[in-house]
Scaffold this active site. Structure first.
Site, PDB file in Angstrom:
ATOM      1  N   ASP A  49       0.730   0.518  -4.389  1.00 53.72           N
ATOM      2  CA  ASP A  49      -0.130   0.236  -3.038  1.00 53.72           C
ATOM      3  C   ASP A  49      -1.321  -0.914  -3.316  1.00 53.72           C
ATOM      4  OD1 ASP A  49      -1.689   2.054  -4.683  1.00 53.72           O
ATOM      5  OD2 ASP A  49      -2.144   3.247  -3.261  1.00 53.72           O
ATOM      6  N   SER A  50      -1.330  -1.132  -4.834  1.00 51.69           N
ATOM      7  CA  SER A  50      -2.152  -2.317  -5.217  1.00 51.69           C
ATOM      8  C   SER A  50      -1.819  -3.493  -4.462  1.00 51.69           C
ATOM      9  CB  SER A  50      -2.167  -2.694  -6.791  1.00 51.69           C
ATOM     10  OG  SER A  50      -0.766  -2.697  -7.108  1.00 51.69           O
ATOM     11  N   ASP A  88       5.156   3.354  -4.319  1.00 51.53           N
ATOM     12  CA  ASP A  88       3.799   4.287  -4.100  1.00 51.53           C
ATOM     13  C   ASP A  88       4.066   4.911  -2.827  1.00 51.53           C
ATOM     14  OD1 ASP A  88       2.221   4.512  -6.314  1.00 51.53           O
ATOM     15  OD2 ASP A  88       1.093   2.605  -6.008  1.00 51.53           O
ATOM     16  N   LYS A 118       5.847   7.318  -6.105  1.00 51.24           N
ATOM     17  CA  LYS A 118       4.929   7.696  -6.997  1.00 51.24           C
ATOM     18  C   LYS A 118       3.878   8.423  -6.317  1.00 51.24           C
ATOM     19  CE  LYS A 118       2.137   4.434  -9.284  1.00 51.24           C
ATOM     20  NZ  LYS A 118       0.624   4.886  -8.698  1.00 51.24           N
ATOM     21  N   GLU A 120      -0.471  10.324  -6.150  1.00 46.54           N
ATOM     22  CA  GLU A 120      -1.672  10.318  -6.951  1.00 46.54           C
ATOM     23  C   GLU A 120      -2.209  11.820  -6.822  1.00 46.54           C
ATOM     24  OE1 GLU A 120      -4.781   7.387  -5.945  1.00 46.54           O
ATOM     25  OE2 GLU A 120      -3.376   5.668  -6.501  1.00 46.54           O
ATOM     26  N   GLU A 186      -4.012   6.583 -16.010  1.00 48.52           N
ATOM     27  CA  GLU A 186      -4.891   5.449 -15.617  1.00 48.52           C
ATOM     28  C   GLU A 186      -6.300   5.556 -15.988  1.00 48.52           C
ATOM     29  OE1 GLU A 186      -4.374   3.454 -11.821  1.00 48.52           O
ATOM     30  OE2 GLU A 186      -6.247   2.196 -12.166  1.00 48.52           O
TER      31      GLU A 186
END
Ligand code: KIV
Length: 276
Positions: A49-50, A88, A118, A120, A186
């Site tokens: 999602d960057s 993501d 993925k 978070e 991270e």
């Protein structure tokens, strides 16, 4: 070919099995041409999602939508035949609970051909990870600095220092126990990343963590020098393509203004030669 029919050589079980064998290599990708360049070199490619910050100019990842992820995921899948594709889950697409997470993860996989998602979060996401994995969705977890939570973390700070080490280890254990096939660490201290790598049976993928992790991931535009808004300490620039691209654009602009481009070899004659 529909997205769901697409299949790459490597899958989540292959990635899991690499723990203790050799370092796992990964980069983010958001487009077909970039995915093609990395297919032979990466074990998995992350549609991160960057993308929101790197390609769309957003100030954080919070504004990234499911539709954006589907569009970029489908583009990346067209460039991969070997490397596994992980995608993501964007902010707001899974936090309400397992059912919402399943609905959106299933859409991402069906419409892009991704082999895993993925998300978070650690302990608080364990139930959701278990729910997804039991229903056929491989999950990569992401703990430590979780950029979707910058507003509660107070910014892009190192996570897990001092008394925060124990909760981070608890997060790693929780996602591994819940069935995640790998976990991204991270921006955590190197010694803590090494410790987590020892403790959990699944691969740890470091970004701003430690060379002792089971694998590494970087944002491709960071390591190629395309994204120059800021450079986190953990980024190594393997090329300076941003400045090189700007130089080329400036050369083009100067040549157009001077009427040096197009040159005769870029234009067409009245009579068609065989070489057109
Ligand atoms: O979105 C992303 O690119 C990521 C990586 C930085 C791990 O989550």
């Amino acid at each position: 070919m529909s997205a769901t029919a697409r299949k790459t050589a490597l899958n989540a079980e292959d990635i899991r099995a690499l723990k203790g064998q050799r370092p796992i290599v990964s980069l983010t990708a958001y487009t077909t041409p970039m995915a093609r360049l990395m297919d032979a070199h990466c074990d998995f490619v992350l549609v991160g999602d960057s993308v929101g910050m790197v390609l769309h100019g957003l100030p954080s990842t919070l504004g990234v939508t499911m539709d954006m992820m589907v569009m970029h995921g489908a583009a990346v899948a067209r460039g991969l035949s070997r490397a596994m594709m992980v995608i993501d889950m964007p902010f707001g697409a899974y936090e309400e609970g397992p059912a919402q997470a399943f609905r959106n993860a299933a859409r991402l996989m069906a419409e892009t051909g991704a082999a895993a998602v993925k998300l978070e979060g650690g302990v608080e996401m364990a139930e959701t990870i278990r729910f997804l994995v039991k229903r056929g969705i491989p999950v990569m977890a992401h703990i430590g600095l979780t950029p979707q939570s910058i507003n509660t973390l107070g910014g892009y700070k190192v996570q897990g220092r001092d008394e925060a080490a124990k909760p981070l280890i608890a997060d790693a254990r929780a996602v591994a126990d819940a069935g995640a096939f790998a976990v991204v660490l991270e921006k955590v201290p190197a010694s803590l990343a090494d410790q987590v790598t020892e403790i959990v049976a699944i691969p740890t993928i470091g970004i701003g963590a430690s060379a002792g992790c089971d694998g590494q991931v970087l944002v491709v535009d960071d390591m190629l020098g395309f994204f120059t808004a800021f450079k986190p300490k953990f980024v190594k620039r393997y090329a300076e393509l941003g400045p090189a691209a700007e130089e080329a654009i400036a050369d083009y602009a100067a040549e157009v203004r001077a009427r040096r481009f197009p040159a005769p070899e870029h234009t067409f004659a009245d009579l068609a030669p065989k070489t057109d």
